[in-house]
Write a protein that holds these residues in place. Structure first.
Motif, PDB file in Angstrom:
ATOM      1  N   SER A  59       0.814  -1.214   0.000  1.00  0.00           N
ATOM      2  CA  SER A  59       0.000   0.000   0.000  1.00  0.00           C
ATOM      3  C   SER A  59       0.849   1.267   0.000  1.00  0.00           C
ATOM      4  CB  SER A  59      -0.929   0.012   1.229  1.00  0.00           C
ATOM      5  OG  SER A  59      -0.166   0.084   2.417  1.00  0.00           O
ATOM      6  N   THR A 194      -0.963   8.571   2.155  1.00  0.00           N
ATOM      7  CA  THR A 194      -0.338   7.261   1.972  1.00  0.00           C
ATOM      8  C   THR A 194      -0.056   7.038   0.497  1.00  0.00           C
ATOM      9  OG1 THR A 194      -1.394   6.310   3.931  1.00  0.00           O
ATOM     10  CG2 THR A 194      -0.644   4.772   2.231  1.00  0.00           C
ATOM     11  N   TYR A 202      -5.622   7.622  -0.945  1.00  0.00           N
ATOM     12  CA  TYR A 202      -5.614   6.603   0.110  1.00  0.00           C
ATOM     13  C   TYR A 202      -4.901   7.147   1.345  1.00  0.00           C
ATOM     14  CZ  TYR A 202      -6.846   3.299  -3.609  1.00  0.00           C
ATOM     15  OH  TYR A 202      -7.469   2.655  -4.647  1.00  0.00           O
ATOM     16  N   ASN A 203      -5.532   6.947   2.482  1.00  0.00           N
ATOM     17  CA  ASN A 203      -4.926   7.357   3.743  1.00  0.00           C
ATOM     18  C   ASN A 203      -5.486   6.472   4.853  1.00  0.00           C
ATOM     19  OD1 ASN A 203      -3.030   9.177   4.987  1.00  0.00           O
ATOM     20  ND2 ASN A 203      -4.753  10.215   5.949  1.00  0.00           N
ATOM     21  N   ARG A 204      -4.982   6.648   6.053  1.00  0.00           N
ATOM     22  CA  ARG A 204      -5.359   5.773   7.157  1.00  0.00           C
ATOM     23  C   ARG A 204      -6.874   5.724   7.361  1.00  0.00           C
ATOM     24  NH1 ARG A 204      -0.957   4.639  10.535  1.00  0.00           N
ATOM     25  NH2 ARG A 204       0.811   4.281   9.140  1.00  0.00           N
ATOM     26  N   ASN A 238      -5.196  -2.816   0.139  1.00  0.00           N
ATOM     27  CA  ASN A 238      -5.492  -2.526   1.535  1.00  0.00           C
ATOM     28  C   ASN A 238      -4.962  -3.650   2.426  1.00  0.00           C
ATOM     29  OD1 ASN A 238      -6.509  -1.226   3.802  1.00  0.00           O
ATOM     30  ND2 ASN A 238      -8.492  -0.806   2.847  1.00  0.00           N
ATOM     31  N   SER A 260      -6.907  -1.137   7.217  1.00  0.00           N
ATOM     32  CA  SER A 260      -5.933  -0.115   7.608  1.00  0.00           C
ATOM     33  C   SER A 260      -6.143   1.223   6.912  1.00  0.00           C
ATOM     34  CB  SER A 260      -4.509  -0.610   7.306  1.00  0.00           C
ATOM     35  OG  SER A 260      -4.204  -1.749   8.075  1.00  0.00           O
ATOM     36  N   TYR A 261      -6.728   1.196   5.704  1.00  0.00           N
ATOM     37  CA  TYR A 261      -6.784   2.410   4.900  1.00  0.00           C
ATOM     38  C   TYR A 261      -8.170   2.686   4.338  1.00  0.00           C
ATOM     39  CZ  TYR A 261      -1.750   1.839   5.134  1.00  0.00           C
ATOM     40  OH  TYR A 261      -0.463   1.689   5.599  1.00  0.00           O
TER      41      TYR A 261
END
Length: 280
Positions: A59, A194, A202-204, A238, A260-261
């Motif tokens: 990722s 990310t 895409y991020n947390r 992911n 996670s994302y």
């Protein structure tokens, strides 16, 4: 060093994607202490280990780019094992420095957008976001920062502790579900990156509801990170972490999902700031 780094990345013990890319790049220095008979043997080992590190977190665009950069810079270039090792050391230093420099320049660009008296909301843990706020505060801005707790790993607590050590920064922590309450007082949401690929940011996990709520309340959203995190032809994967992070004791007939994302359409982000500049 490589095996330990792979294990650490897979366990997500390093919370910054830029730090992960630097750590993976530095780990390749283990090859400098290995014995090789031919350049071809060295290059095969480099390709293998760079691939193992790259796949340790599919990722992370910065990690992917760093490993590819090392491979492209070395494969087919040296004429002796000695030259290959020297080139690897030089490449490791350059790639690691490039990552840190890009991150610093992105943070500097973001700090210029933060004004004295601003109230910000940040989510999870991003060293680039923290550096942006630190730069703005060092330049004299007095800031209020709301930090979401970022369940289930509660990395927002780590962010709050770092922010609390900065002068002129007033820190407030809220649970994730209180983001709407906090956002009503905010001038801007400041998030890390990310990966940006294929029109998706895409991020947390927890990023998407923050963005949606901010848009509903007309609070602009800014994402900041190095340009290496924007990548074409990249298949983001992911990760699903251990269910025990969500619920310590299993419940019969309940499947616990722990991604996670979050995936957010890039069009929902008002401003993207990288070392390359600002995109509105």
């Amino acid at each position: 060093m490589i095996d330990e780094t792979v294990a650490e990345i897979r366990a997500m013990r390093t919370h910054s994607t830029s730090a992960v890319a630097v750590k993976a790049t530095r780990a390749l220095a283990e090859l400098l202490d290995r014995e090789y008979v031919t350049v071809d043997e060295f290059e095969r080992d480099l390709e293998h280990n760079a691939g193992v590190l790259r796949r340790s977190n599919p990722s992370h665009a910065a990690l992917h780019n760093a490993m590819r950069d090392v491979e492209r810079s070395i494969i087919g270039e040296p004429t002796s094992v000695e030259d290959a090792k020297q080139l690897l050391q030089e490449t490791i230093d350059r790639v690691a420095d490039d990552i840190e420099t890009a991150k610093g320049e992105a943070a500097a660009n973001a700090a210029e957008r933060i004004e004295d008296g601003d109230t910000l909301l940040v989510h999870d843990y991003s060293t680039t976001v923290l550096e942006s706020i630190e730069n703005a505060a060092r330049d004299g801005a007095h800031l209020t920062v709301y930090v979401t707790e970022a369940r289930p790993r509660t990395l927002g607590r780590k962010t709050a502790r770092v922010l609390a050590g900065m002068p002129r920064v007033d820190v407030h922590m809220v649970v994730d579900s209180a983001m709407g309450y906090a956002l009503r007082d905010c001038d801007r949401v400041l998030l890390g990156i990310t990966c940006i690929t294929g029109g998706t940011y895409y991020n947390r996990i927890g990023t998407f509801p923050v963005v949606v709520t901010a848009r509903e309340l007309e609070v602009p959203v800014t994402a900041v990170g190095s340009g290496a995190k924007t990548i074409e032809e990249f298949r983001f994967e992911n990760e699903f972490r251990d269910a025990v992070e969500v619920m310590r004791e299993p419940v019969e007939d309940v499947e616990i999902e722990n991604p996670s994302y979050d995936a957010t359409p890039i069009g929902m982000i008002d401003t993207v700031i990288t070392d390359d500049g600002v995109v509105e």
